[in-house]
Motif scaffolding. Structure first.
Motif, PDB file in Angstrom:
ATOM      1  N   GLN A   1      -7.056  11.711   0.170  1.00 45.89           N
ATOM      2  CA  GLN A   1      -5.943  10.197   0.121  1.00 45.89           C
ATOM      3  C   GLN A   1      -6.364   9.973  -0.300  1.00 45.89           C
ATOM      4  OE1 GLN A   1      -4.815   8.959   3.951  1.00 45.89           O
ATOM      5  NE2 GLN A   1      -4.620  11.043   4.832  1.00 45.89           N
ATOM      6  N   TRP A   2      -5.451   8.926  -1.275  1.00 45.34           N
ATOM      7  CA  TRP A   2      -6.018   8.276  -2.790  1.00 45.34           C
ATOM      8  C   TRP A   2      -5.010   6.509  -1.527  1.00 45.34           C
ATOM      9  CZ3 TRP A   2      -8.343   8.091  -7.285  1.00 45.34           C
ATOM     10  CH2 TRP A   2      -8.463   9.774  -7.364  1.00 45.34           C
TER      11      TRP A   2
ATOM     12  N   GLN B   1      -9.452  -5.892   6.745  1.00 36.55           N
ATOM     13  CA  GLN B   1      -9.160  -5.606   7.760  1.00 36.55           C
ATOM     14  C   GLN B   1      -8.160  -4.839   7.651  1.00 36.55           C
ATOM     15  OE1 GLN B   1      -9.296  -8.637  10.388  1.00 36.55           O
ATOM     16  NE2 GLN B   1     -11.370  -9.527   9.977  1.00 36.55           N
ATOM     17  N   ALA B   2      -7.273  -4.645   7.055  1.00 31.51           N
ATOM     18  CA  ALA B   2      -5.895  -4.117   6.843  1.00 31.51           C
ATOM     19  C   ALA B   2      -6.078  -2.869   6.171  1.00 31.51           C
ATOM     20  CB  ALA B   2      -4.531  -4.998   6.666  1.00 31.51           C
ATOM     21  N   LEU B   3      -6.924  -2.162   5.734  1.00 35.68           N
ATOM     22  CA  LEU B   3      -7.524  -1.148   5.196  1.00 35.68           C
ATOM     23  C   LEU B   3      -7.609  -0.592   5.847  1.00 35.68           C
ATOM     24  CD1 LEU B   3      -9.500  -2.662   2.144  1.00 35.68           C
ATOM     25  CD2 LEU B   3      -7.019  -1.547   2.271  1.00 35.68           C
ATOM     26  N   PRO B   4      -6.604   1.516   5.890  1.00 33.20           N
ATOM     27  CA  PRO B   4      -7.090   2.496   6.659  1.00 33.20           C
ATOM     28  C   PRO B   4      -8.160   2.767   6.159  1.00 33.20           C
ATOM     29  CG  PRO B   4      -4.738   2.331   5.683  1.00 33.20           C
ATOM     30  CD  PRO B   4      -5.169   1.318   4.784  1.00 33.20           C
TER      31      PRO B   4
ATOM     32  N   GLU C   1     -10.076   8.047   1.124  1.00 36.52           N
ATOM     33  CA  GLU C   1     -11.458   8.130   0.562  1.00 36.52           C
ATOM     34  C   GLU C   1     -11.028   7.872  -0.793  1.00 36.52           C
ATOM     35  OE1 GLU C   1     -11.695  12.511   0.586  1.00 36.52           O
ATOM     36  OE2 GLU C   1     -10.122  12.103   2.507  1.00 36.52           O
ATOM     37  N   HIS C   2      -9.958   7.320  -1.377  1.00 39.74           N
ATOM     38  CA  HIS C   2      -9.889   7.074  -3.480  1.00 39.74           C
ATOM     39  C   HIS C   2      -9.117   5.713  -3.006  1.00 39.74           C
ATOM     40  CE1 HIS C   2     -12.338  10.586  -4.357  1.00 39.74           C
ATOM     41  NE2 HIS C   2     -11.413  10.938  -3.384  1.00 39.74           N
ATOM     42  N   TRP C   3      -9.327   5.322  -4.207  1.00 40.99           N
ATOM     43  CA  TRP C   3      -8.577   3.676  -3.669  1.00 40.99           C
ATOM     44  C   TRP C   3      -8.447   3.082  -5.627  1.00 40.99           C
ATOM     45  CZ3 TRP C   3      -6.332   1.356   0.028  1.00 40.99           C
ATOM     46  CH2 TRP C   3      -7.136   1.791   1.543  1.00 40.99           C
TER      47      TRP C   3
ATOM     48  N   LEU D   1       1.033  -1.193   0.170  1.00 42.43           N
ATOM     49  CA  LEU D   1      -0.025  -0.192   0.006  1.00 42.43           C
ATOM     50  C   LEU D   1       0.578   1.557  -0.415  1.00 42.43           C
ATOM     51  CD1 LEU D   1      -2.684   1.455   0.462  1.00 42.43           C
ATOM     52  CD2 LEU D   1      -2.259   1.223   2.634  1.00 42.43           C
ATOM     53  N   ILE D   2       0.576   1.870  -1.064  1.00 40.24           N
ATOM     54  CA  ILE D   2       1.611   3.344  -0.860  1.00 40.24           C
ATOM     55  C   ILE D   2      -0.083   4.486  -1.054  1.00 40.24           C
ATOM     56  CG2 ILE D   2       2.385   5.395  -2.387  1.00 40.24           C
ATOM     57  CD1 ILE D   2       3.703   3.114  -3.476  1.00 40.24           C
ATOM     58  N   GLN D   3      -0.271   4.878   0.452  1.00 38.08           N
ATOM     59  CA  GLN D   3      -0.731   6.235   0.973  1.00 38.08           C
ATOM     60  C   GLN D   3      -0.066   7.569   0.374  1.00 38.08           C
ATOM     61  OE1 GLN D   3      -1.292   4.977   4.783  1.00 38.08           O
ATOM     62  NE2 GLN D   3      -2.712   6.817   4.773  1.00 38.08           N
TER      63      GLN D   3
END
Length: 83
Positions: free
Chosen positions: A35-36, A59-62, A66-68, A26-28
Motif C-alpha cells: 500500500q502507498w 493522528q488521521a494517517l492510516p 507502508e510507503h508515503w 489522501l489517496i491509497q
C-alpha cells in the motif's frame, strides 16, 4: 486541492478521502500487495494553527500504509509578512 491519478492506475486506488477537511487529501493505492499513501497538503500559514494541523494530520494517517508520497503547499514561512 486535488490528486490526479492516471487511467492505468485508477483500478489500484482502494480509498480516497479528505483526512483533514480543507487541508489534506489522501489517496491509497495498492500494487503487488503493497500500500502507498499519496497525500496532498495545504497547511495553514499562521503558526498558531500549524501545530494543531500537523497533530491532526498525524493522528488521521492510516497505520496500514507502508510507503508515503507527500506534496503540496506547506506554508513554511518565517514571518507571516513573507511573500
Amino acid at each position: 486541492m486535488c490528486v490526479a491519478v492516471c487511467g492505468s492506475w485508477r483500478n489500484r486506488v482502494i480509498n480516497k478521502t479528505e483526512i483533514v477537511p480543507g487541508r489534506a487529501l489522501l489517496i491509497q493505492i495498492e500494487k503487488e500487495g503493497c500500500q502507498w499513501g499519496v497525500i496532498n497538503i495545504y497547511a495553514p500559514n499562521q503558526s498558531s494553527h500549524c501545530a494543531v494541523f500537523w497533530d491532526t494530520l498525524e493522528q488521521a494517517l492510516p497505520t496500514s500504509i507502508e510507503h508515503w508520497i507527500m506534496g503540496g503547499d506547506f506554508n513554511m514561512l518565517e514571518d507571516p509578512m513573507d511573500r
